[in-house]
Motif scaffolding. Structure first.
Motif, PDB file in Angstrom:
ATOM      1  N   ALA A 267      10.326   5.447   1.105  1.00 49.09           N
ATOM      2  CA  ALA A 267       9.776   6.726   1.564  1.00 49.09           C
ATOM      3  C   ALA A 267      10.426   7.839   0.769  1.00 49.09           C
ATOM      4  O   ALA A 267      11.630   7.805   0.508  1.00 49.09           O
ATOM      5  N   GLN A 268       9.635   8.855   0.382  1.00 50.44           N
ATOM      6  CA  GLN A 268      10.165   9.945  -0.431  1.00 50.44           C
ATOM      7  C   GLN A 268       9.324  11.201  -0.237  1.00 50.44           C
ATOM      8  O   GLN A 268       8.152  11.131   0.135  1.00 50.44           O
ATOM      9  N   GLY A 269       9.956  12.328  -0.496  1.00 52.00           N
ATOM     10  CA  GLY A 269       9.234  13.590  -0.373  1.00 52.00           C
ATOM     11  C   GLY A 269      10.012  14.718  -1.005  1.00 52.00           C
ATOM     12  O   GLY A 269      11.227  14.633  -1.200  1.00 52.00           O
ATOM     13  N   ASN A 270       9.292  15.778  -1.337  1.00 48.80           N
ATOM     14  CA  ASN A 270       9.910  16.955  -1.928  1.00 48.80           C
ATOM     15  C   ASN A 270       9.237  18.203  -1.375  1.00 48.80           C
ATOM     16  O   ASN A 270       8.111  18.156  -0.896  1.00 48.80           O
ATOM     17  N   MET A 271       9.943  19.317  -1.439  1.00 41.77           N
ATOM     18  CA  MET A 271       9.529  20.569  -0.822  1.00 41.77           C
ATOM     19  C   MET A 271       9.162  20.330   0.651  1.00 41.77           C
ATOM     20  O   MET A 271       8.152  20.819   1.160  1.00 41.77           O
ATOM     21  N   LEU A 272      10.042  19.601   1.338  1.00 44.02           N
ATOM     22  CA  LEU A 272       9.801  19.235   2.725  1.00 44.02           C
ATOM     23  C   LEU A 272      10.452  20.224   3.680  1.00 44.02           C
ATOM     24  O   LEU A 272      11.310  21.021   3.298  1.00 44.02           O
ATOM     25  N   ALA A 273      10.046  20.140   4.943  1.00 45.20           N
ATOM     26  CA  ALA A 273      10.635  20.984   5.977  1.00 45.20           C
ATOM     27  C   ALA A 273      12.114  20.668   6.174  1.00 45.20           C
ATOM     28  O   ALA A 273      12.872  21.517   6.632  1.00 45.20           O
TER      29      ALA A 273
ATOM     30  N   GLY B 261       0.801  -1.213   0.000  1.00 45.29           N
ATOM     31  CA  GLY B 261       0.000   0.000   0.000  1.00 45.29           C
ATOM     32  C   GLY B 261       0.833   1.260   0.000  1.00 45.29           C
ATOM     33  O   GLY B 261       2.069   1.216   0.007  1.00 45.29           O
ATOM     34  N   VAL B 262       0.126   2.385   0.005  1.00 40.69           N
ATOM     35  CA  VAL B 262       0.735   3.708  -0.058  1.00 40.69           C
ATOM     36  C   VAL B 262       0.007   4.642   0.904  1.00 40.69           C
ATOM     37  O   VAL B 262      -1.226   4.644   0.951  1.00 40.69           O
ATOM     38  N   ALA B 263       0.765   5.423   1.656  1.00 38.76           N
ATOM     39  CA  ALA B 263       0.212   6.526   2.443  1.00 38.76           C
ATOM     40  C   ALA B 263       0.884   7.798   1.968  1.00 38.76           C
ATOM     41  O   ALA B 263       2.107   7.825   1.772  1.00 38.76           O
TER      42      ALA B 263
ATOM     43  N   GLN C 289      12.257   5.719  10.334  1.00 38.68           N
ATOM     44  CA  GLN C 289      12.442   5.184  11.678  1.00 38.68           C
ATOM     45  C   GLN C 289      11.149   4.609  12.240  1.00 38.68           C
ATOM     46  O   GLN C 289      11.145   3.548  12.881  1.00 38.68           O
ATOM     47  N   THR C 290      10.042   5.305  12.007  1.00 39.60           N
ATOM     48  CA  THR C 290       8.757   4.821  12.496  1.00 39.60           C
ATOM     49  C   THR C 290       8.364   3.534  11.793  1.00 39.60           C
ATOM     50  O   THR C 290       7.868   2.590  12.423  1.00 39.60           O
TER      51      THR C 290
ATOM     52  N   ALA D 156       1.096   5.381  10.606  1.00 44.78           N
ATOM     53  CA  ALA D 156       2.034   5.805  11.654  1.00 44.78           C
ATOM     54  C   ALA D 156       3.266   6.469  11.043  1.00 44.78           C
ATOM     55  O   ALA D 156       3.751   7.495  11.542  1.00 44.78           O
ATOM     56  N   ALA D 157       3.774   5.901   9.952  1.00 48.70           N
ATOM     57  CA  ALA D 157       4.934   6.503   9.287  1.00 48.70           C
ATOM     58  C   ALA D 157       4.580   7.856   8.690  1.00 48.70           C
ATOM     59  O   ALA D 157       5.359   8.817   8.787  1.00 48.70           O
TER      60      ALA D 157
END
Length: 291
Positions: A131-137, A32-34, A147-148, A162-163
């Motif tokens: 896990a991936q992201g962009n324009m993040l804090a 799955g995906v969150a 880690q979660t 939770a993640a």
């Protein structure tokens, strides 16, 4: 985990500044995906999953064709990393602004962050997750998600949530919050065992979308999950008499107790929790509250 700096981007493309996690359950049966973003209806664009095949997230000037293409590649038996490499090789651009994560039914996940994704951007992958992201804090968003994920266990929908929550609490999308989504598939885990879609929840526009997604998942578990056999209460003695009285007060006063309970549960959308000869404690609590 790879960090990249911000670059200017052509206005021809639509950005989806986002953070997501793609994951596989420990037993290898669910994927799955969150995802969350400062973007309207992110669940309509980023996630895709197919039971017994895998899951994918496409974001940051997302190429939505990655979704069917990734699942088709995984379906041929290639690894997540090979599928991701195939997507990138066949993409006519802007690949340097793309971001994606893929997980198959076995092996490690794979993540890609183009060199021109908006800062901060990056990802992390390992056995059964990406896990991936962009324009993040900042990098703490991905670190917190990873880690979660690694420190958790249990049902995949809750583990993914939770993640995602950890990433949100670490700052998430630096522009703010707007939408979130959760998609999980597993053979026969859908409603009544007639679908492979275990969870498909979307929060399209909300001030606190990850928290709202958690509330919806709790409701989903109540209405669409079957009860744990060990939690069931025998529908006999004082319990049966209480249930009979509560049902009668609710207008279900027929002679056949189990038939009346099943009928009431259907009206309340609790039919997935009806078990012959027993009553689910959650159903009993709901019945008491209705009374």
């Amino acid at each position: 985990m790879a960090a990249v700096c911000a670059r200017s981007v052509s206005g021809r493309y639509r950005a989806a500044m986002t953070f997501s996690i793609v994951g596989r359950s420990d037993d290898g049966k669910a994927v799955g995906v969150a995802v969350a973003s400062k973007f309207l209806g992110v669940g309509a664009a980023v996630p895709a999953a197919l039971a017994d095949v895998g899951a994918v997230a496409t974001q940051s000037y997302a190429n939505l064709a990655y979704r069917p293409q990734a699942l088709a590649l995984l379906g041929t038996g290639v690894s997540a990393s090979a599928a991701l490499a195939g997507l990138i090789a066949a993409d006519d651009g802007p690949v340097s602004h793309r971001q994606a994560g893929i997980v198959g039914m076995t092996g490690p996940g794979a993540t890609f962050t183009g060199a021109d994704c908006h800062d901060w951007a990056g990802g992390a992958a390992g056995d059964g997750y990406a896990a991936q992201g962009n324009m993040l804090a900042g990098p703490s968003v991905i670190a917190g998600m990873e880690q979660t994920w690694l420190g958790s266990s249990g049902a995949l929908p809750y583990r993914l949530l939770a993640a995602l929550r950890a990433g949100d609490q670490a700052g998430g999308d630096r522009r703010g919050r707007q939408s979130a989504a959760l998609l999980v598939v597993s053979p026969g885990r859908g409603y009544g065992g007639t679908s492979d879609v275990w969870v498909d929840l979307r929060v399209d526009d909300h001030v606190d979308p990850v928290a709202e997604l958690g509330r919806l998942l709790t409701m989903h578990s109540l209405y669409f999950e079957s009860p744990e056999p060990s939690s069931l209460i025998a529908l006999t003695g004082p319990v049966a008499e209480e249930v009979r009285a509560l049902l009668a007060a609710a207008g279900f006063g027929g002679e056949e107790l189990e038939e009346e309970l099943a009928s009431w549960a259907g009206v309340e959308n609790l039919e997935m929790r009806v078990v012959k000869g027993s009553i689910d404690p959650l159903v009993l609590t709901h019945l008491r509250a209705a009374g």
